[in-house]
Design a protein around this motif. Structure first.
Motif, PDB file in Angstrom:
ATOM      1  N   ASN A  89       0.848  -1.202   0.000  1.00  0.00           N
ATOM      2  CA  ASN A  89       0.000   0.000   0.000  1.00  0.00           C
ATOM      3  C   ASN A  89       0.875   1.241   0.000  1.00  0.00           C
ATOM      4  OD1 ASN A  89      -1.187   2.124   2.174  1.00  0.00           O
ATOM      5  ND2 ASN A  89      -2.813   1.376   0.826  1.00  0.00           N
ATOM      6  N   ASP A  90       0.481   2.267  -0.757  1.00  0.00           N
ATOM      7  CA  ASP A  90       1.339   3.442  -0.921  1.00  0.00           C
ATOM      8  C   ASP A  90       1.558   4.218   0.376  1.00  0.00           C
ATOM      9  OD1 ASP A  90      -1.302   4.325  -0.900  1.00  0.00           O
ATOM     10  OD2 ASP A  90      -1.126   5.565  -2.693  1.00  0.00           O
ATOM     11  N   ALA A  91       0.509   4.383   1.184  1.00  0.00           N
ATOM     12  CA  ALA A  91       0.681   5.111   2.438  1.00  0.00           C
ATOM     13  C   ALA A  91       1.531   4.319   3.430  1.00  0.00           C
ATOM     14  CB  ALA A  91      -0.677   5.439   3.048  1.00  0.00           C
ATOM     15  N   ASP A  92       1.364   2.991   3.435  1.00  0.00           N
ATOM     16  CA  ASP A  92       2.204   2.162   4.300  1.00  0.00           C
ATOM     17  C   ASP A  92       3.677   2.305   3.922  1.00  0.00           C
ATOM     18  OD1 ASP A  92       0.023   1.273   5.729  1.00  0.00           O
ATOM     19  OD2 ASP A  92      -0.065  -0.695   4.766  1.00  0.00           O
ATOM     20  N   ALA A  93       3.951   2.371   2.623  1.00  0.00           N
ATOM     21  CA  ALA A  93       5.332   2.550   2.173  1.00  0.00           C
ATOM     22  C   ALA A  93       5.878   3.895   2.636  1.00  0.00           C
ATOM     23  CB  ALA A  93       5.415   2.446   0.650  1.00  0.00           C
ATOM     24  N   ALA A  94       5.093   4.952   2.458  1.00  0.00           N
ATOM     25  CA  ALA A  94       5.531   6.273   2.905  1.00  0.00           C
ATOM     26  C   ALA A  94       5.748   6.298   4.412  1.00  0.00           C
ATOM     27  CB  ALA A  94       4.497   7.327   2.498  1.00  0.00           C
ATOM     28  N   GLY A  95       4.876   5.631   5.141  1.00  0.00           N
ATOM     29  CA  GLY A  95       5.011   5.584   6.593  1.00  0.00           C
ATOM     30  C   GLY A  95       6.277   4.886   7.038  1.00  0.00           C
ATOM     31  N   VAL A  96       6.573   3.747   6.430  1.00  0.00           N
ATOM     32  CA  VAL A  96       7.796   3.016   6.766  1.00  0.00           C
ATOM     33  C   VAL A  96       9.021   3.892   6.532  1.00  0.00           C
ATOM     34  CG1 VAL A  96       9.293   1.163   5.930  1.00  0.00           C
ATOM     35  CG2 VAL A  96       6.913   0.682   6.497  1.00  0.00           C
ATOM     36  N   ALA A  97       9.031   4.616   5.420  1.00  0.00           N
ATOM     37  CA  ALA A  97      10.163   5.498   5.124  1.00  0.00           C
ATOM     38  C   ALA A  97      10.296   6.584   6.185  1.00  0.00           C
ATOM     39  CB  ALA A  97      10.000   6.117   3.739  1.00  0.00           C
ATOM     40  N   GLU A  98       9.179   7.181   6.582  1.00  0.00           N
ATOM     41  CA  GLU A  98       9.227   8.240   7.588  1.00  0.00           C
ATOM     42  C   GLU A  98       9.659   7.702   8.953  1.00  0.00           C
ATOM     43  OE1 GLU A  98       8.895  11.522   7.450  1.00  0.00           O
ATOM     44  OE2 GLU A  98       8.615  11.487   5.272  1.00  0.00           O
ATOM     45  N   MET A  99       9.280   6.474   9.279  1.00  0.00           N
ATOM     46  CA  MET A  99       9.656   5.908  10.565  1.00  0.00           C
ATOM     47  C   MET A  99      11.141   5.554  10.626  1.00  0.00           C
ATOM     48  SD  MET A  99       7.031   6.078  12.512  1.00  0.00           S
ATOM     49  CE  MET A  99       7.488   5.019  13.889  1.00  0.00           C
ATOM     50  N   HIS A 100      11.709   5.186   9.495  1.00  0.00           N
ATOM     51  CA  HIS A 100      13.121   4.787   9.480  1.00  0.00           C
ATOM     52  C   HIS A 100      14.069   5.955   9.217  1.00  0.00           C
ATOM     53  CE1 HIS A 100      11.508   0.681   9.283  1.00  0.00           C
ATOM     54  NE2 HIS A 100      12.672   0.329   9.774  1.00  0.00           N
ATOM     55  N   TYR A 101      13.612   6.919   8.422  1.00  0.00           N
ATOM     56  CA  TYR A 101      14.529   7.973   7.970  1.00  0.00           C
ATOM     57  C   TYR A 101      14.009   9.394   8.172  1.00  0.00           C
ATOM     58  CZ  TYR A 101      16.103   3.861   5.293  1.00  0.00           C
ATOM     59  OH  TYR A 101      16.512   2.612   4.901  1.00  0.00           O
ATOM     60  N   GLY A 102      12.730   9.552   8.465  1.00  0.00           N
ATOM     61  CA  GLY A 102      12.132  10.882   8.439  1.00  0.00           C
ATOM     62  C   GLY A 102      11.590  11.342   9.773  1.00  0.00           C
ATOM     63  N   ALA A 103      10.391  11.921   9.736  1.00  0.00           N
ATOM     64  CA  ALA A 103       9.828  12.599  10.903  1.00  0.00           C
ATOM     65  C   ALA A 103       9.488  11.654  12.049  1.00  0.00           C
ATOM     66  CB  ALA A 103       8.572  13.375  10.482  1.00  0.00           C
ATOM     67  N   GLY A 104       9.321  10.364  11.771  1.00  0.00           N
ATOM     68  CA  GLY A 104       8.974   9.411  12.818  1.00  0.00           C
ATOM     69  C   GLY A 104      10.152   8.651  13.391  1.00  0.00           C
ATOM     70  N   LYS A 105      11.343   8.931  12.919  1.00  0.00           N
ATOM     71  CA  LYS A 105      12.521   8.175  13.360  1.00  0.00           C
ATOM     72  C   LYS A 105      12.732   8.328  14.865  1.00  0.00           C
ATOM     73  CE  LYS A 105      17.435   7.446  12.386  1.00  0.00           C
ATOM     74  NZ  LYS A 105      18.592   7.890  11.563  1.00  0.00           N
ATOM     75  N   GLY A 106      12.820   7.192  15.552  1.00  0.00           N
ATOM     76  CA  GLY A 106      13.082   7.191  16.984  1.00  0.00           C
ATOM     77  C   GLY A 106      11.877   7.458  17.864  1.00  0.00           C
ATOM     78  N   VAL A 107      10.689   7.638  17.283  1.00  0.00           N
ATOM     79  CA  VAL A 107       9.491   7.938  18.073  1.00  0.00           C
ATOM     80  C   VAL A 107       8.840   6.636  18.532  1.00  0.00           C
ATOM     81  CG1 VAL A 107       7.236   9.070  18.102  1.00  0.00           C
ATOM     82  CG2 VAL A 107       9.123  10.090  16.803  1.00  0.00           C
ATOM     83  N   GLU A 108       8.638   6.494  19.829  1.00  0.00           N
ATOM     84  CA  GLU A 108       7.970   5.323  20.389  1.00  0.00           C
ATOM     85  C   GLU A 108       6.462   5.565  20.491  1.00  0.00           C
ATOM     86  OE1 GLU A 108       9.499   2.452  21.078  1.00  0.00           O
ATOM     87  OE2 GLU A 108      11.393   3.314  20.367  1.00  0.00           O
ATOM     88  N   GLY A 109       5.747   4.506  20.825  1.00  0.00           N
ATOM     89  CA  GLY A 109       4.306   4.624  21.006  1.00  0.00           C
ATOM     90  C   GLY A 109       3.553   4.544  19.702  1.00  0.00           C
ATOM     91  N   VAL A 110       2.449   5.280  19.603  1.00  0.00           N
ATOM     92  CA  VAL A 110       1.560   5.230  18.441  1.00  0.00           C
ATOM     93  C   VAL A 110       1.854   6.423  17.533  1.00  0.00           C
ATOM     94  CG1 VAL A 110      -0.833   5.243  17.646  1.00  0.00           C
ATOM     95  CG2 VAL A 110      -0.226   4.036  19.759  1.00  0.00           C
TER      96      VAL A 110
END
Length: 251
Positions: free
Chosen positions: A110-131
């Motif tokens: 899914n396109d949004a899932d792909a974008a989310g994974v990228a943000e969690m590993h390299y972008g705005a979500g990197k290192g953020v715990e929880g939801v």
């Protein structure tokens, strides 16, 4: 450095692809973009994707995997919905279709899932715990939900019913453009949407992606939420990068 993995992002107007350096989370060469065919049937889209792969062949190892996004629910490589693509996609084993067409392993997500994974590993979500919840505001509203860094796939929160409407029909970026809404008028609709979403999931962070995220200063400050809300760090490259990440880790 490990060889780059090709990520391809299928959108309503264009099909974009580039090799990705996953050690850095960035494109390893300029992306190639080809217009999405008006009749976006599986066969027509597969031909365009093959053209993107051919254009990037010099950057790839022979037989290396390809990651590919679709604007639909994708379960184990099979397309289940078609809100913004040709209905002929429903039930198609996209993994098998593209693997056969390209002669190399393909992993579809899914396109949004792909974008989310990228943000969690390299972008705005990197290192953020929880939801953490990423939403992409474009033709529709895509969503990607993470709990302690783990993806809950295919959430499709753009299709929540709000005030008798499919949420994305009121609050997507396309609605702002089609109805010629001011940033303030659109922000009122986003306020209604994000207030509802945060009441359902109580996220620790909201990330806003899609092309309009480049203009985040025009609308995010207008929102009054208890959850921190930030623009995506990778902008429109997130889908390509996330698709490549999936190809490497699912291969």
């Amino acid at each position: 450095m490990a060889s780059p993995i090709l990520g391809i992002d299928i959108g309503g107007s264009g099909i974009k692809g580039a090799p990705v350096d996953l050690s850095q989370g960035e494109l390893a060469a300029d992306r190639v973009r080809i217009e999405t065919p008006e009749a976006s049937t599986p066969e027509a889209v597969a031909d365009i994707v093959a053209g993107v792969v051919e254009a990037q062949r010099s950057h790839l190892d022979e037989g290396s995997a390809v990651g590919l996004t679709m604007p639909s629910v994708v379960q184990h490589g099979i397309v289940r919905t078609a809100a913004n693509i040709d209905k002929a996609w429903i039930g198609v084993d996209a993994d098998a279709l593209f693997t056969e067409r390209l002669g190399r392993p393909v992993h579809v997500v899914n396109d949004a899932d792909a974008a989310g994974v990228a943000e969690m590993h390299y972008g705005a979500g990197k290192g953020v715990e929880g939801v953490v919840l990423l939403t992409t505001l474009g033709t529709g509203i895509g969503s990607a939900l993470f709990v302690d860094g783990q993806l809950v796939p295919n959430t499709e929160l753009g299709h929540l019913e709000l005030d008798g409407h499919d949420a994305e029909s009121r609050a997507a970026s396309s609605a702002r453009e089609d109805e010629d809404l001011s940033w303030e008028e659109w922000a009122e609709r986003l306020q209604r949407y994000y207030s509802h979403v945060e009441g359902l999931f109580w996220p620790d962070l909201l990330i806003v992606g899609g092309g309009v995220s480049k203009k985040a200063k025009k609308f995010l400050p207008l929102l009054k939420l208890r959850t921190p809300i930030v623009p995506a760090g990778l902008k429109n490259e997130a889908g390509i990068i996330g698709a490549a990440w999936h190809a490497q880790h699912l291969g």
